[in-house]
Design an enzyme around this catalytic site. Sequence first.
Site, mmCIF file in Angstrom:
data_model
loop_
_atom_site.group_PDB
_atom_site.id
_atom_site.type_symbol
_atom_site.label_atom_id
_atom_site.label_comp_id
_atom_site.label_asym_id
_atom_site.label_seq_id
_atom_site.Cartn_x
_atom_site.Cartn_y
_atom_site.Cartn_z
ATOM 1 N N TYR A 146 37.159 -30.729 -9.131
ATOM 2 C CA TYR A 146 37.526 -29.886 -7.994
ATOM 3 C C TYR A 146 36.295 -29.110 -7.544
ATOM 4 O O TYR A 146 35.571 -28.544 -8.364
ATOM 5 C CB TYR A 146 38.631 -28.906 -8.411
ATOM 6 C CG TYR A 146 39.071 -27.957 -7.323
ATOM 7 C CD1 TYR A 146 39.789 -28.416 -6.219
ATOM 8 C CD2 TYR A 146 38.776 -26.601 -7.390
ATOM 9 C CE1 TYR A 146 40.201 -27.550 -5.218
ATOM 10 C CE2 TYR A 146 39.192 -25.720 -6.391
ATOM 11 C CZ TYR A 146 39.905 -26.202 -5.309
ATOM 12 O OH TYR A 146 40.315 -25.331 -4.327
ATOM 13 N N ASP A 241 28.176 -28.522 -10.063
ATOM 14 C CA ASP A 241 29.090 -27.465 -9.628
ATOM 15 C C ASP A 241 29.465 -26.663 -10.871
ATOM 16 O O ASP A 241 30.298 -27.075 -11.668
ATOM 17 C CB ASP A 241 30.324 -28.074 -8.956
ATOM 18 C CG ASP A 241 31.292 -26.989 -8.477
ATOM 19 O OD1 ASP A 241 31.031 -25.803 -8.741
ATOM 20 O OD2 ASP A 241 32.310 -27.349 -7.846
ATOM 21 N N LYS A 269 32.928 -17.412 -9.324
ATOM 22 C CA LYS A 269 33.775 -16.851 -10.388
ATOM 23 C C LYS A 269 33.111 -15.717 -11.178
ATOM 24 O O LYS A 269 33.007 -14.616 -10.668
ATOM 25 C CB LYS A 269 34.318 -17.984 -11.268
ATOM 26 C CG LYS A 269 35.233 -18.883 -10.427
ATOM 27 C CD LYS A 269 36.084 -19.867 -11.145
ATOM 28 C CE LYS A 269 37.090 -20.454 -10.139
ATOM 29 N NZ LYS A 269 37.132 -21.891 -10.034
#
Length: 437
Positions: A146, A241, A269
Amino acid sequence: MLNQTKSRALFERAKQVIPGGVNSPVRAFKSVGGTPVFMQKGDGAYLIDADGNRYIDYIGSWGPFILGHNHPAVVEAIEHTLHHIGTSFGAPTELEVEFAELISSLMPSMQMVRLVSSGTEATMSAIRVARGFTGREKIIKFEGCYHGHGDSFLIKAGSGALTLGAPDSPGVTKGTAQDTLNATFNDIESVRKLVRENPDQIAAIIIEPIGGNMGVVPARQDFLQDLRDLCTTENIVLIFDEVMTGFRVALGGAQSLYGVTPDMTTIGKILGGGLPVGAYGGRKDIMSRVAPAGDIYQAGTLSGNPLAVSAGLATLKFLRDHNPYPDLEAKGKMLEEGFRENLNKLDLNLCLKRVGSMMCLFMTEQDVVDFKTATSSDTKKYAAYFHAMLERGIYLAPAQYEAMFFSIKHGDAELEKTIQANYDALQAIYQRAALTS
Ligand SMILES: *Cc1c(COP(=O)(O)O)cnc(C)c1O
């Protein structure tokens, strides 16, 4: 039974004005059933809901809270900025320079850094830059990874759609879908095949070096090294990522654990310490093409705003100065060993994966190494497990294909309670009697 009177009422209200009652789909209890729990406040390792129920939190806002909720260092930094600096200027500040220097020193492959406001923005921008830099249009991603909700990433790897691309979400155009190719995680041949079939057309290969959005699925070291070599040979931009793994599995991210250096990296995050911050960066020759230094456009009104940056700075400085990673590893080991012992006692062969402070219990006996093996999990069993844990005061992600995160605030008492709850929940849903004890 939990008292969820207030959560239920709030959910009914929310559904009238917010699609599905939530501002991000993973928060709804779609795949596990029931009513999402509305939260009132966070406190270290705990969450307290609108009805006053207290849970040990294993979501950590989906990754950011490695220091737990309301860590004093972060709260102080936010307060200081709020009262003495301001929330946003739309003009550069010293804080941003300090932040970029710190990121670059912790992740040396990010020679230059551009701040944005979410992980999605980081990955979308990174592939635009890779495309502009290489003059090529296609990208390769991996089934089950994702990268946020950018159009280019919402492509499912159905078997027939592997090379052509079929939109996973209505609203993604065919043109966009055609430019995203899906390979199989941990399978270098699947990548080589796509590169062969699309000569000189691949701008970037983007990967989560530790898959964290299909449960927890670490890449093999040789696989990442092969990817690195392939990208070097073919002049493809390799993008890690690390929105989830950056500052989570190690201060220098998964790239420091594996010893494989990407050309570009995306982070988010933990980077924002609970406020909206993302960043992308990488090789100087690539990043120098970003406007206004270069011709590839990317911008943001609130990018690098002092409030978010100070929360991020306080978090990264704390991580740098206190090195909590050995302690997090010890906590992870305790939790993992506790879960394994439970599985043994109950004669269950479920797959358990962990890297540092991210872990996932898959409701499958297969060894999970990619999307196919991850999706062999029994999601109905997960739903039952999720609710059995919630009843016992443990707040897990309401979906099988998510990581379980813990923080420096999860102490022995919390971990022991979680291990006991895991035993009781598994015993109840599999209706097993213990083999021993
Ligand atoms: C969460 C996540 C994103 C998206 O970040 P947002 O801040 O939700 O937009 C991208 N990539 C990975 C690996 C993620 O875990």
